[in-house]
Design a protein around this motif. Sequence first.
Motif, PDB file in Angstrom:
ATOM      1  N   VAL A 334      -5.711 -14.737  41.381  1.00  0.00           N
ATOM      2  CA  VAL A 334      -5.664 -15.731  40.303  1.00  0.00           C
ATOM      3  C   VAL A 334      -7.081 -16.094  40.321  1.00  0.00           C
ATOM      4  CG1 VAL A 334      -4.764 -17.925  39.509  1.00  0.00           C
ATOM      5  CG2 VAL A 334      -3.054 -16.471  40.721  1.00  0.00           C
ATOM      6  N   TRP A 335      -7.495 -16.532  41.535  1.00  0.00           N
ATOM      7  CA  TRP A 335      -9.013 -16.806  41.653  1.00  0.00           C
ATOM      8  C   TRP A 335      -9.839 -15.728  41.109  1.00  0.00           C
ATOM      9  CZ3 TRP A 335     -11.395 -21.430  43.069  1.00  0.00           C
ATOM     10  CH2 TRP A 335     -12.705 -21.361  43.213  1.00  0.00           C
ATOM     11  N   ARG A 336      -9.486 -14.566  41.392  1.00  0.00           N
ATOM     12  CA  ARG A 336     -10.335 -13.452  40.962  1.00  0.00           C
ATOM     13  C   ARG A 336     -10.506 -13.373  39.280  1.00  0.00           C
ATOM     14  NH1 ARG A 336      -7.888 -10.102  44.872  1.00  0.00           N
ATOM     15  NH2 ARG A 336      -8.802 -10.861  46.608  1.00  0.00           N
ATOM     16  N   ARG A 337      -9.176 -13.370  39.111  1.00  0.00           N
ATOM     17  CA  ARG A 337      -9.051 -13.363  37.228  1.00  0.00           C
ATOM     18  C   ARG A 337      -9.632 -14.421  36.602  1.00  0.00           C
ATOM     19  NH1 ARG A 337      -3.232 -13.912  36.779  1.00  0.00           N
ATOM     20  NH2 ARG A 337      -3.139 -11.935  37.748  1.00  0.00           N
ATOM     21  N   ILE A 338      -9.878 -15.750  37.303  1.00  0.00           N
ATOM     22  CA  ILE A 338     -10.415 -16.699  36.705  1.00  0.00           C
ATOM     23  C   ILE A 338     -11.838 -16.477  36.542  1.00  0.00           C
ATOM     24  CG2 ILE A 338     -10.989 -19.333  36.920  1.00  0.00           C
ATOM     25  CD1 ILE A 338      -8.164 -19.461  37.791  1.00  0.00           C
ATOM     26  N   ARG A 340     -13.425 -13.699  36.963  1.00  0.00           N
ATOM     27  CA  ARG A 340     -13.505 -12.491  35.699  1.00  0.00           C
ATOM     28  C   ARG A 340     -13.567 -13.134  34.435  1.00  0.00           C
ATOM     29  NH1 ARG A 340     -10.092  -8.761  38.358  1.00  0.00           N
ATOM     30  NH2 ARG A 340      -8.431  -9.252  36.892  1.00  0.00           N
ATOM     31  N   LEU A 341     -12.616 -13.979  33.860  1.00  0.00           N
ATOM     32  CA  LEU A 341     -12.895 -14.674  32.636  1.00  0.00           C
ATOM     33  C   LEU A 341     -13.957 -15.151  32.401  1.00  0.00           C
ATOM     34  CD1 LEU A 341     -10.667 -15.546  30.512  1.00  0.00           C
ATOM     35  CD2 LEU A 341     -10.656 -17.947  31.599  1.00  0.00           C
ATOM     36  N   PHE A 342     -14.497 -15.833  33.411  1.00  0.00           N
ATOM     37  CA  PHE A 342     -15.950 -16.574  33.071  1.00  0.00           C
ATOM     38  C   PHE A 342     -16.967 -15.519  33.063  1.00  0.00           C
ATOM     39  CE2 PHE A 342     -13.713 -20.367  34.429  1.00  0.00           C
ATOM     40  CZ  PHE A 342     -13.987 -21.048  33.569  1.00  0.00           C
ATOM     41  N   HIS A 343     -16.986 -14.493  33.857  1.00  0.00           N
ATOM     42  CA  HIS A 343     -17.858 -13.605  33.844  1.00  0.00           C
ATOM     43  C   HIS A 343     -18.215 -12.783  32.811  1.00  0.00           C
ATOM     44  CE1 HIS A 343     -17.696 -12.985  38.466  1.00  0.00           C
ATOM     45  NE2 HIS A 343     -18.581 -14.006  38.130  1.00  0.00           N
ATOM     46  N   LEU A 344     -16.913 -12.336  31.923  1.00  0.00           N
ATOM     47  CA  LEU A 344     -16.845 -11.739  30.893  1.00  0.00           C
ATOM     48  C   LEU A 344     -16.864 -12.336  29.465  1.00  0.00           C
ATOM     49  CD1 LEU A 344     -14.293  -8.931  32.277  1.00  0.00           C
ATOM     50  CD2 LEU A 344     -17.001  -8.805  32.269  1.00  0.00           C
ATOM     51  N   TRP A 345     -16.631 -13.621  29.635  1.00  0.00           N
ATOM     52  CA  TRP A 345     -16.612 -14.472  28.341  1.00  0.00           C
ATOM     53  C   TRP A 345     -17.761 -14.256  27.519  1.00  0.00           C
ATOM     54  CZ3 TRP A 345     -18.585 -18.680  25.557  1.00  0.00           C
ATOM     55  CH2 TRP A 345     -17.807 -19.337  25.027  1.00  0.00           C
ATOM     56  N   PRO A 346     -17.360 -14.197  26.272  1.00  0.00           N
ATOM     57  CA  PRO A 346     -16.137 -14.399  25.275  1.00  0.00           C
ATOM     58  C   PRO A 346     -15.394 -13.034  25.451  1.00  0.00           C
ATOM     59  CG  PRO A 346     -18.066 -13.867  23.875  1.00  0.00           C
ATOM     60  CD  PRO A 346     -18.682 -13.725  25.397  1.00  0.00           C
ATOM     61  N   PHE A 347     -15.574 -11.994  26.120  1.00  0.00           N
ATOM     62  CA  PHE A 347     -14.691 -10.739  26.035  1.00  0.00           C
ATOM     63  C   PHE A 347     -13.491 -10.946  26.978  1.00  0.00           C
ATOM     64  CE2 PHE A 347     -19.110  -9.535  25.399  1.00  0.00           C
ATOM     65  CZ  PHE A 347     -19.110  -8.951  24.236  1.00  0.00           C
ATOM     66  N   ARG A 348     -12.504 -10.204  26.792  1.00  0.00           N
ATOM     67  CA  ARG A 348     -11.159 -10.428  27.322  1.00  0.00           C
ATOM     68  C   ARG A 348     -11.172  -9.441  28.471  1.00  0.00           C
ATOM     69  NH1 ARG A 348      -6.342 -11.831  23.448  1.00  0.00           N
ATOM     70  NH2 ARG A 348      -5.440 -11.961  25.547  1.00  0.00           N
ATOM     71  N   THR A 349     -10.362  -9.795  29.429  1.00  0.00           N
ATOM     72  CA  THR A 349     -10.307  -8.592  30.766  1.00  0.00           C
ATOM     73  C   THR A 349      -9.187  -7.442  30.195  1.00  0.00           C
ATOM     74  OG1 THR A 349      -8.873 -10.252  31.797  1.00  0.00           O
ATOM     75  CG2 THR A 349     -11.112 -10.081  32.487  1.00  0.00           C
TER      76      THR A 349
END
Lengths: 349, 398
Positions: A334-338, A340-349
């Motif tokens: 979950v932590w990794r996914r979160i 990733r969300l910030f790393h790639l924002w505004p794009f989606r994973t």
Amino acid sequence: MRIGSAKESYAADTALFDSTTQRVWIGLLAAALCAFPFVASEYWLYLACLVAINIASTTGLNLLTGYTGLVSLGQAAFMGLGAYTVAILQTRLGSPFVVNLLAGGGVAMLAGVLVGLPSLRVKGLYLAIATIAAGVIAHFMFSHFSSLTGGGSGLTVPPARFFGIELDDSFKLYWVIVPVTVLMLLGAVNLFRTRIGRAFIAIRDRDISAEVLGISLLHYKLLSFAISSFYAGVAGGLFAYFFRAVTPESFPLLMSIFFLAAVIVGGMGSILGSILGAVFMTLVPELLKLMVGWLPVSVFGGNAALILSPIRTIVFGSMIVLFLIFEPHGLAEVWRRIRRLFHLWPFRT
Amino acid sequence: MKSFRRTLWLATLAAAALTAAPAVFAQKAPAKAESKEDIVLGGSIPLTGVFAFAGIAIDQGIKDYLSILNDGGGIKGRKVRYVPEDTGYKVDQSMAAFKKITSQNKVSLYYADSTGFVKTVNPELDRNQNILMTGASFAKEISDAQKYPLQFMVGPNYSEMVGILLQYIAKTKPGAKIALVYSDTEFGRDPVDAARAEAKKLGLNLATEIVTPPGSVDVSAEVVKLRRADPDYTIFHGYVSAPIPEFINQAKALNLKTAFMGTFWSMDNTTVMRMGANVDGFLGVMPYRYYYDAEGKSPMLERIRKMRPEYQSTGYMQGFLSAMLLTEAARRTLEAGNELTGKNMKTALSSIRNFDTGGIMGVPLSIKGNSIPVGRIYRADFKQQKMVPASEWISLQQ
């Protein structure tokens, strides 16, 4: 992989923290950990110390179960051995606490090697059952070697001393427990940058292939048990200094199950998972209590605690089940996914 | 699905953060909105977990006594406020509850839920110096007033309970043969050494000792051992119910003539009667009177019966009397013009002589040490579905 963090050298490739952002966050976390005792109440300091002890033990179990694939239900027994060693040394010899903690870890480590012997023949649930025996034997020893262990009533531990200062409250103990845990975490993370750690993973993934690759199963499985038990022993020693009372019933089988649950909820085979799992398992019941405390009491006619306490337990149990269903890889994922969300924002994973 | 899952996780994390953040900092503030006059009775109470059956009753007992006390004006015009927290009967959670309650309130009185917690919190009490504590543990160790100067127990310790049983036996059947059956736990082993010494002193024959593993259910082998010893009395300790009914049923099937006995936590009326018809004649030691006891003058019991028309367990009585004695210590301290410190309250508590509990205990109560070694033998009358008195009140006090 993170955008813009190209690994241009071997050192960069093996670095623990691979980007400036990460290093800044770690620095902020360290600063927050240092500032925490000065702003938090005694209750939150107590919880912080308890969480740190649980993190140390969960990390040990994760090295064994998550990384090496050897399921153990003996973690509480190893903690007990560490705690009793520390208690005996502190009451009888009054030796420095660092020495006591290391001795606690050492005794637990020797016991771990012995208990680990069946792992050469059995795996999975069979091994879990074999490790339960460790708990039974330890309990027997704690309650029957009365001259050493104080028998059924156990031992009362004098406070640890550091340069003449008695470490007798959560504030002072925080400065011992948290740094020791951080050191152990760093040790664990570094372990997996070495041959030993990689051998553990190879054994977990397929032990026969590992042996074909030249990894001695005898050596590495026992080493994994030894390191894991050492972690448990040191955590047990911290437990002894923290609670100042050690009895045979301080380390029940349920405690081993607690650590196993923390490993699974946090994420098997992940140091971050050990941290998140231990934090979750220790703090969520307390946070649920806080939430219950905020509900309008009048609705329950003054019996709020009585009515809501069982509900709180059910909610905690359900949360664990939901975690396993929705996120079998644990909180670490979950932590990794979160992240990733910030790393790639505004794009989606 | 993926985005839903992510939203779900983010929502959970946000909720957790919102819960934790203000809590961490808010609690550093001194006591929360609290009337200056209130005396706080904190409690680590097991409302869930294996001891919840007693914890819930204890909680009710404390609440009821405090509502009677507060309705009557409190202590010198100060109300007593009860702040309980569930512990699940786990030492770490009991300790967390203690830290939480004491950091949010100026606590003077405290109820502890287990022997483990009592031992763990003892250094903290010594450091704090402002709290008088009692609780659910009757461990012998806690009656050591040197080691536990700010604690006491509301009744005899486990060794004294067995001592009362042995005195009864010595009087009823001198030289009787006895078996001691106990669980292999700290709770179970507590009175064993004292029982051996006391039996010897009273000229009783401790024929056998049977230890059962914690949580054991099948006791066939132990019953055979009991049959071989053929005791006149069999004392159980370290259990609430199981495996006592299994022992009794199997012993009856083997026509064993032994009389079975229990100690406080296995003596609740409902628990005993649930064991079935074979339990008829089961004896045990009780420091308090049962809810339905009508003999003599007992205004407090009548008040309880009025407040709660349904049966209240022995745990309720324990909680009720705990609150009564804790607040009595506070009352005596304030009346003497002293501050509410642990030491002052303990001194005040130790000044209690011939105190009338309103019928909760069958005899006037005097406190000399950390325990109150008084009890009475009750016998199970299955037909009446009641525990009935089988002896006078026995005191081990010098």
